[in-house]
Design a protein around this motif. Sequence first.
Motif, PDB file in Angstrom:
ATOM      1  N   ALA A 227      34.980  -5.520   2.838  1.00 32.27           N
ATOM      2  CA  ALA A 227      33.666  -6.086   3.184  1.00 32.27           C
ATOM      3  C   ALA A 227      32.666  -5.863   2.058  1.00 32.27           C
ATOM      4  O   ALA A 227      31.858  -6.749   1.736  1.00 32.27           O
ATOM      5  CB  ALA A 227      33.166  -5.472   4.490  1.00 32.27           C
ATOM      6  N   SER A 228      32.704  -4.680   1.430  1.00 31.37           N
ATOM      7  CA  SER A 228      31.769  -4.414   0.333  1.00 31.37           C
ATOM      8  C   SER A 228      32.056  -5.308  -0.872  1.00 31.37           C
ATOM      9  O   SER A 228      31.135  -5.775  -1.542  1.00 31.37           O
ATOM     10  CB  SER A 228      31.840  -2.940  -0.069  1.00 31.37           C
ATOM     11  OG  SER A 228      33.094  -2.630  -0.646  1.00 31.37           O
ATOM     12  N   ILE A 229      33.329  -5.585  -1.128  1.00 35.12           N
ATOM     13  CA  ILE A 229      33.681  -6.480  -2.245  1.00 35.12           C
ATOM     14  C   ILE A 229      33.201  -7.895  -1.952  1.00 35.12           C
ATOM     15  O   ILE A 229      32.663  -8.586  -2.828  1.00 35.12           O
ATOM     16  CB  ILE A 229      35.201  -6.462  -2.495  1.00 35.12           C
ATOM     17  CG1 ILE A 229      35.613  -5.111  -3.071  1.00 35.12           C
ATOM     18  CG2 ILE A 229      35.620  -7.580  -3.439  1.00 35.12           C
ATOM     19  CD1 ILE A 229      34.954  -4.766  -4.382  1.00 35.12           C
ATOM     20  N   LEU A 230      33.365  -8.356  -0.738  1.00 32.83           N
ATOM     21  CA  LEU A 230      32.911  -9.706  -0.380  1.00 32.83           C
ATOM     22  C   LEU A 230      31.400  -9.808  -0.492  1.00 32.83           C
ATOM     23  O   LEU A 230      30.870 -10.848  -0.887  1.00 32.83           O
ATOM     24  CB  LEU A 230      33.360 -10.052   1.041  1.00 32.83           C
ATOM     25  CG  LEU A 230      34.879 -10.138   1.251  1.00 32.83           C
ATOM     26  CD1 LEU A 230      35.199 -10.539   2.695  1.00 32.83           C
ATOM     27  CD2 LEU A 230      35.509 -11.123   0.279  1.00 32.83           C
ATOM     28  N   ASP A 231      30.713  -8.736  -0.156  1.00 35.26           N
ATOM     29  CA  ASP A 231      29.259  -8.739  -0.295  1.00 35.26           C
ATOM     30  C   ASP A 231      28.859  -8.849  -1.770  1.00 35.26           C
ATOM     31  O   ASP A 231      27.925  -9.568  -2.119  1.00 35.26           O
ATOM     32  CB  ASP A 231      28.686  -7.462   0.321  1.00 35.26           C
ATOM     33  CG  ASP A 231      27.162  -7.454   0.300  1.00 35.26           C
ATOM     34  OD1 ASP A 231      26.560  -8.354   0.901  1.00 35.26           O
ATOM     35  OD2 ASP A 231      26.594  -6.558  -0.352  1.00 35.26           O
ATOM     36  N   GLU A 232      29.598  -8.152  -2.651  1.00 38.20           N
ATOM     37  CA  GLU A 232      29.309  -8.220  -4.083  1.00 38.20           C
ATOM     38  C   GLU A 232      29.627  -9.603  -4.649  1.00 38.20           C
ATOM     39  O   GLU A 232      28.985 -10.058  -5.598  1.00 38.20           O
ATOM     40  CB  GLU A 232      30.120  -7.164  -4.833  1.00 38.20           C
ATOM     41  CG  GLU A 232      29.695  -5.734  -4.551  1.00 38.20           C
ATOM     42  CD  GLU A 232      30.583  -4.730  -5.259  1.00 38.20           C
ATOM     43  OE1 GLU A 232      31.426  -5.173  -6.065  1.00 38.20           O
ATOM     44  OE2 GLU A 232      30.443  -3.516  -5.011  1.00 38.20           O
ATOM     45  N   GLN A 233      30.643 -10.260  -4.083  1.00 42.24           N
ATOM     46  CA  GLN A 233      31.087 -11.544  -4.611  1.00 42.24           C
ATOM     47  C   GLN A 233      30.345 -12.720  -3.969  1.00 42.24           C
ATOM     48  O   GLN A 233      30.738 -13.879  -4.145  1.00 42.24           O
ATOM     49  CB  GLN A 233      32.604 -11.714  -4.360  1.00 42.24           C
ATOM     50  CG  GLN A 233      33.463 -10.602  -4.929  1.00 42.24           C
ATOM     51  CD  GLN A 233      33.970 -10.906  -6.317  1.00 42.24           C
ATOM     52  OE1 GLN A 233      33.607 -11.916  -6.909  1.00 42.24           O
ATOM     53  NE2 GLN A 233      34.814 -10.043  -6.844  1.00 42.24           N
ATOM     54  N   GLU A 234      29.285 -12.434  -3.253  1.00 44.06           N
ATOM     55  CA  GLU A 234      28.593 -13.487  -2.502  1.00 44.06           C
ATOM     56  C   GLU A 234      28.128 -14.625  -3.407  1.00 44.06           C
ATOM     57  O   GLU A 234      28.228 -15.799  -3.039  1.00 44.06           O
ATOM     58  CB  GLU A 234      27.390 -12.882  -1.757  1.00 44.06           C
ATOM     59  CG  GLU A 234      26.679 -13.872  -0.855  1.00 44.06           C
ATOM     60  CD  GLU A 234      25.529 -13.222  -0.104  1.00 44.06           C
ATOM     61  OE1 GLU A 234      24.895 -13.918   0.689  1.00 44.06           O
ATOM     62  OE2 GLU A 234      25.298 -12.017  -0.320  1.00 44.06           O
ATOM     63  N   HIS A 235      27.647 -14.297  -4.593  1.00 39.66           N
ATOM     64  CA  HIS A 235      27.132 -15.338  -5.485  1.00 39.66           C
ATOM     65  C   HIS A 235      28.228 -16.201  -6.070  1.00 39.66           C
ATOM     66  O   HIS A 235      27.956 -17.214  -6.710  1.00 39.66           O
ATOM     67  CB  HIS A 235      26.335 -14.687  -6.624  1.00 39.66           C
ATOM     68  CG  HIS A 235      27.175 -13.842  -7.545  1.00 39.66           C
ATOM     69  ND1 HIS A 235      27.555 -12.555  -7.222  1.00 39.66           N
ATOM     70  CD2 HIS A 235      27.703 -14.121  -8.758  1.00 39.66           C
ATOM     71  CE1 HIS A 235      28.276 -12.059  -8.209  1.00 39.66           C
ATOM     72  NE2 HIS A 235      28.382 -12.983  -9.152  1.00 39.66           N
ATOM     73  N   ARG A 236      29.496 -15.831  -5.866  1.00 36.45           N
ATOM     74  CA  ARG A 236      30.617 -16.589  -6.425  1.00 36.45           C
ATOM     75  C   ARG A 236      31.361 -17.386  -5.366  1.00 36.45           C
ATOM     76  O   ARG A 236      32.472 -17.838  -5.588  1.00 36.45           O
ATOM     77  CB  ARG A 236      31.588 -15.637  -7.131  1.00 36.45           C
ATOM     78  CG  ARG A 236      30.934 -14.905  -8.291  1.00 36.45           C
ATOM     79  CD  ARG A 236      31.773 -13.753  -8.773  1.00 36.45           C
ATOM     80  NE  ARG A 236      33.072 -14.183  -9.251  1.00 36.45           N
ATOM     81  CZ  ARG A 236      34.024 -13.338  -9.654  1.00 36.45           C
ATOM     82  NH1 ARG A 236      33.816 -12.037  -9.586  1.00 36.45           N
ATOM     83  NH2 ARG A 236      35.165 -13.800 -10.090  1.00 36.45           N
ATOM     84  N   GLY A 237      30.771 -17.524  -4.177  1.00 36.89           N
ATOM     85  CA  GLY A 237      31.396 -18.343  -3.143  1.00 36.89           C
ATOM     86  C   GLY A 237      32.195 -17.556  -2.140  1.00 36.89           C
ATOM     87  O   GLY A 237      33.155 -18.079  -1.565  1.00 36.89           O
TER      88      GLY A 237
END
Length: 369
Positions: A227-237
């Motif tokens: 979940a933390s990785i997905l939050d960091e990758q938010e700007h990349r789709g």
Amino acid sequence: MLPLIKVLAVDDVPENLVALEALLRRPGLSILPARSGTEALELLLVHEVALALVDVQMPDMDGFELAELMRGAPRTSRVPIIFITAAPRDRGRLFRGYEAGAVDFLHKPIEPHVLESKVDVFVELYQHRQRLDEKVELLQQALQLNETFAAVLGHDLRGPLGTITAAASLIAKGPPEPAVQRAAERVLRCSERMTRMIEHLLVYSRARLGQAIPIAPQPADMTALCASILDEQEHRGAERVRLQCRGDPRGCWDRDRMTQVLSNLVGNALRHGALDAPIVVEVDGSRRDEVRLSVRNQGVIPPEILPHIFEPFRTTSSSRTASDGFGLGLYIVQKFVEAHGGTVAAASSPAAGTSFEVRLPRTAPASGA
């Protein structure tokens, strides 16, 4: 000009030395004559020789004694010795000669072509050994350069990069001017990418030197890490990613290392997966002794690349952007997973898309595998 190859000839009869020199004279080959064992040892202190032709029967120090002294000295221990003798064949003398370090015996009168052939063989072996020694020296120099390179990356580059990142963070928190904000965000993204590149190069360097990758296991929740990785990758789709979990996702792993594993796998899926298809990240904790993580997307890895996908400096021809600039992303994934005592595998087909599956023991070993 190639250096002269030297052959030591030891005989107490001057005529025999002259005959040996006449038989073996050729360009690139030098014969060092010695009339006693003592004189031979003095020559060996100065010259490096490819072969020693030693007469067995000599006063004061015979050939066997000379051979034993040569074998006992590190400088001459590898010099091949051919004994030359006028005595009849005797199994006891042969045994003593080979025990002293001989590689062959020649009986007088010597057949010229036999002597030339044997000398040619050992001269060629000496040349091969010289070339091998040169290659070993070059490899040692390359390893030393690699260590220096890793030290520069780890110390000299990380300091300025940390300053850039901190400055960009302060700018981003300042007045909300759109142009300034965009510039600060761009600097932050670039510095984060450079940080990952440096970390990947350091791990690659350490792995190629045969050093273990250190890990610090501590209690962690794999679903929370995802979940933390997905939050960091938010700007990349990252809104295209579907996170699923079943069973118990908890274990004992190195959080930083596993965060990099997840970041690389999810980042690859976002870059190379079909833009109109979802990406599924599944955490399976239904087994008692291990936790499985899979990342699936609708992209396809070319069949010729799939067997080599975890090798360093490999990128797919369909890549829209390089994962870290070097093609080390999946290599790092494999090394980090193996350091945890786990495995990672990839599968890809036009019908099923691409999937990466990581299998981790619930408790990672205390040090790198």
